[in-house]
Design a protein around this motif. Sequence first.
Motif, PDB file in Angstrom:
ATOM      1  N   VAL A 108       0.781  -1.295   0.087  1.00 44.22           N
ATOM      2  CA  VAL A 108       0.244  -0.192   0.017  1.00 44.22           C
ATOM      3  C   VAL A 108       0.762   1.289   0.058  1.00 44.22           C
ATOM      4  CG1 VAL A 108      -1.903   1.500   1.249  1.00 44.22           C
ATOM      5  CG2 VAL A 108      -1.734  -1.104   1.001  1.00 44.22           C
ATOM      6  N   GLY A 109       0.758   2.013  -1.179  1.00 43.46           N
ATOM      7  CA  GLY A 109       1.656   3.084  -1.217  1.00 43.46           C
ATOM      8  C   GLY A 109       0.867   4.262  -0.722  1.00 43.46           C
ATOM      9  N   GLU A 110       1.250   5.623  -1.397  1.00 42.66           N
ATOM     10  CA  GLU A 110       0.720   6.851  -0.417  1.00 42.66           C
ATOM     11  C   GLU A 110      -0.441   7.310  -1.576  1.00 42.66           C
ATOM     12  OE1 GLU A 110       3.671   9.651  -0.082  1.00 42.66           O
ATOM     13  OE2 GLU A 110       2.376  11.288  -0.629  1.00 42.66           O
ATOM     14  N   ALA A 111      -0.260   7.341  -2.659  1.00 45.55           N
ATOM     15  CA  ALA A 111      -0.811   7.938  -3.730  1.00 45.55           C
ATOM     16  C   ALA A 111      -0.552   7.784  -5.059  1.00 45.55           C
ATOM     17  CB  ALA A 111      -1.368   9.569  -3.086  1.00 45.55           C
ATOM     18  N   PRO A 112      -1.241   8.128  -6.082  1.00 44.45           N
ATOM     19  CA  PRO A 112      -0.971   7.933  -7.475  1.00 44.45           C
ATOM     20  C   PRO A 112       0.097   9.371  -7.576  1.00 44.45           C
ATOM     21  CG  PRO A 112      -3.236   7.887  -7.501  1.00 44.45           C
ATOM     22  CD  PRO A 112      -2.952   8.022  -6.047  1.00 44.45           C
ATOM     23  N   GLY A 113       1.021   9.253  -8.652  1.00 40.22           N
ATOM     24  CA  GLY A 113       1.799  10.407  -8.933  1.00 40.22           C
ATOM     25  C   GLY A 113       1.287  10.448 -10.331  1.00 40.22           C
ATOM     26  N   GLN A 114       2.022  11.438 -11.129  1.00 38.59           N
ATOM     27  CA  GLN A 114       2.027  11.901 -12.532  1.00 38.59           C
ATOM     28  C   GLN A 114       1.392  10.820 -13.600  1.00 38.59           C
ATOM     29  OE1 GLN A 114       4.575  14.249 -14.304  1.00 38.59           O
ATOM     30  NE2 GLN A 114       3.030  15.428 -15.624  1.00 38.59           N
ATOM     31  N   ASN A 115       2.709   9.710 -13.441  1.00 37.54           N
ATOM     32  CA  ASN A 115       2.327   8.683 -14.383  1.00 37.54           C
ATOM     33  C   ASN A 115       1.390   7.712 -14.010  1.00 37.54           C
ATOM     34  OD1 ASN A 115       4.715   9.233 -15.692  1.00 37.54           O
ATOM     35  ND2 ASN A 115       6.067   8.140 -14.030  1.00 37.54           N
ATOM     36  N   GLU A 116       0.876   7.638 -12.865  1.00 42.66           N
ATOM     37  CA  GLU A 116      -0.206   6.742 -12.457  1.00 42.66           C
ATOM     38  C   GLU A 116      -1.408   7.417 -12.841  1.00 42.66           C
ATOM     39  OE1 GLU A 116       2.499   7.481 -10.343  1.00 42.66           O
ATOM     40  OE2 GLU A 116       3.195   5.679 -10.433  1.00 42.66           O
ATOM     41  N   ASP A 117      -1.331   8.798 -12.462  1.00 43.95           N
ATOM     42  CA  ASP A 117      -2.707   9.377 -12.807  1.00 43.95           C
ATOM     43  C   ASP A 117      -2.977   9.293 -14.480  1.00 43.95           C
ATOM     44  OD1 ASP A 117      -4.597  11.511 -12.147  1.00 43.95           O
ATOM     45  OD2 ASP A 117      -3.515  13.120 -13.242  1.00 43.95           O
TER      46      ASP A 117
ATOM     47  N   GLU B  90      -3.103   3.090 -13.064  1.00 46.34           N
ATOM     48  CA  GLU B  90      -2.380   1.976 -12.460  1.00 46.34           C
ATOM     49  C   GLU B  90      -1.379   2.362 -11.346  1.00 46.34           C
ATOM     50  OE1 GLU B  90      -0.594  -0.816 -15.300  1.00 46.34           O
ATOM     51  OE2 GLU B  90      -2.154   0.075 -16.755  1.00 46.34           O
ATOM     52  N   PRO B  91      -1.054   1.479 -10.383  1.00 52.30           N
ATOM     53  CA  PRO B  91      -0.294   2.010  -9.306  1.00 52.30           C
ATOM     54  C   PRO B  91       1.027   1.670  -9.744  1.00 52.30           C
ATOM     55  CG  PRO B  91      -1.434  -0.055  -8.824  1.00 52.30           C
ATOM     56  CD  PRO B  91      -1.770   0.166 -10.163  1.00 52.30           C
ATOM     57  N   PHE B  92       1.990   2.707  -9.222  1.00 55.06           N
ATOM     58  CA  PHE B  92       3.378   2.546  -9.314  1.00 55.06           C
ATOM     59  C   PHE B  92       3.865   2.195 -10.680  1.00 55.06           C
ATOM     60  CE2 PHE B  92       2.802   2.115  -4.764  1.00 55.06           C
ATOM     61  CZ  PHE B  92       4.004   2.955  -4.036  1.00 55.06           C
ATOM     62  N   VAL B  93       3.746   2.898 -11.670  1.00 50.29           N
ATOM     63  CA  VAL B  93       4.226   2.621 -13.026  1.00 50.29           C
ATOM     64  C   VAL B  93       5.595   3.387 -13.332  1.00 50.29           C
ATOM     65  CG1 VAL B  93       1.897   1.899 -13.894  1.00 50.29           C
ATOM     66  CG2 VAL B  93       2.562   4.396 -13.975  1.00 50.29           C
TER      67      VAL B  93
ATOM     68  N   ALA C 280      -1.829  -1.196  -4.012  1.00 51.96           N
ATOM     69  CA  ALA C 280      -2.881  -0.262  -3.865  1.00 51.96           C
ATOM     70  C   ALA C 280      -2.298   0.909  -3.378  1.00 51.96           C
ATOM     71  CB  ALA C 280      -3.925  -0.930  -3.100  1.00 51.96           C
ATOM     72  N   ASN C 281      -3.150   1.831  -3.210  1.00 54.93           N
ATOM     73  CA  ASN C 281      -2.666   3.224  -2.374  1.00 54.93           C
ATOM     74  C   ASN C 281      -3.643   3.689  -1.471  1.00 54.93           C
ATOM     75  OD1 ASN C 281      -0.160   4.321  -3.652  1.00 54.93           O
ATOM     76  ND2 ASN C 281      -1.391   4.205  -5.465  1.00 54.93           N
ATOM     77  N   VAL C 282      -3.228   4.488  -0.233  1.00 60.35           N
ATOM     78  CA  VAL C 282      -4.194   4.910   0.725  1.00 60.35           C
ATOM     79  C   VAL C 282      -5.103   6.000  -0.217  1.00 60.35           C
ATOM     80  CG1 VAL C 282      -4.209   6.664   2.695  1.00 60.35           C
ATOM     81  CG2 VAL C 282      -2.540   4.767   2.639  1.00 60.35           C
TER      82      VAL C 282
ATOM     83  N   TYR D  94      10.287   1.645   3.738  1.00 69.32           N
ATOM     84  CA  TYR D  94      10.612   2.898   2.970  1.00 69.32           C
ATOM     85  C   TYR D  94       9.816   2.824   1.705  1.00 69.32           C
ATOM     86  CZ  TYR D  94      14.349   3.514   6.661  1.00 69.32           C
ATOM     87  OH  TYR D  94      14.858   3.818   7.804  1.00 69.32           O
ATOM     88  N   HIS D  95       9.675   3.735   1.284  1.00 67.65           N
ATOM     89  CA  HIS D  95       8.898   4.250   0.045  1.00 67.65           C
ATOM     90  C   HIS D  95       9.954   4.025  -0.999  1.00 67.65           C
ATOM     91  CE1 HIS D  95       6.739   5.842  -3.476  1.00 67.65           C
ATOM     92  NE2 HIS D  95       5.453   6.088  -2.658  1.00 67.65           N
ATOM     93  N   PRO D  96       9.697   3.163  -2.163  1.00 71.25           N
ATOM     94  CA  PRO D  96      10.735   3.237  -3.367  1.00 71.25           C
ATOM     95  C   PRO D  96      11.047   4.429  -3.763  1.00 71.25           C
ATOM     96  CG  PRO D  96       8.775   1.823  -3.731  1.00 71.25           C
ATOM     97  CD  PRO D  96       8.176   2.572  -2.424  1.00 71.25           C
TER      98      PRO D  96
HETATM   99  N1  URA Z   1       3.842   6.671  -5.295  1.00 69.96           N
HETATM  100  C1  URA Z   1       2.867   5.804  -4.583  1.00 69.96           C
HETATM  101  O1  URA Z   1       2.872   6.021  -3.430  1.00 69.96           O
HETATM  102  N2  URA Z   1       1.905   5.210  -5.312  1.00 69.96           N
HETATM  103  C2  URA Z   1       1.912   5.157  -6.336  1.00 69.96           C
HETATM  104  O2  URA Z   1       1.054   4.501  -7.109  1.00 69.96           O
HETATM  105  C3  URA Z   1       2.989   5.560  -7.172  1.00 69.96           C
HETATM  106  C4  URA Z   1       3.771   6.467  -6.697  1.00 69.96           C
END
Ligand code: URA
Length: 247
Positions: free
Chosen positions: A98-107, A111-114, A138-140, A214-216
Amino acid sequence: MTHLDNRRLEMLEKMGIDVWRLRDKPAQQNAAAVTELTDVADEPGGGRAQILPSPGQSPLTLDEIAAQINQCQKCPLHSTRIKAVPGAGNPDSDWMFVGEAPGQNEDQRGEPFVGRAGQLLDAMIAALQMQRSEVFIANVIKCRPPQNRDPYPREVAECEPYLHRQLELVRPKIIVALGRISAQALLKSSQSLGNLRGKVYRYGPSNTPLVITYHPAYLLRSPQQKAKSWQDLLLAKSVVSGQSLSE
Ligand code: URA
């Protein structure tokens, strides 16, 4: 040595990990790392928010949850998103990241973490001898906050029932919270990531075990922390395999 072993070593090396040291000592390291089990669901606001659907309705599927998320207008983030990012992966996985939130690429992709952080997350998953398609990610927060600002508490609260429902359906054996924002949001804590990691918590209506790492994206900036992150993943793995001292 199998192809999978080679791939794992390659991924560990990419993560900056001393593979021989880790291969010799995982059990000991895990034992030292597992320090306590905390039921955060009993803390104030500890993740017992009402989940979808209402009583009497049939349970939603992951696809139906995703459809709801794609149409969600519960908070102002819907007006600035390109695509919502409900989450993706194996609906029967033992692992949920579970990540934080989508960034620009994901938006843009929905899809998450692309992006680059996603590539490192793939390497972390590969080091655990899995592929992205075998875990659920997923993301929060399901929609991108403008300029990637930290999510507001209201946004976290509005989105949390979606995560609860996803957890109820996937029923992972472990949640790995990626990064400070995710960890603080899930645990309703303001402590630093350094203080929070190294323990097994419980999260949500299903009391799912949760560990923090840690967050990637942070690991890309601070690769010297990758060894600690590997310790966190080993702790998570020990929970999945039922070898955690806390279980
Ligand atoms: N960082 C996040 O926390 N979530 C994503 O989906 C992408 C980057």
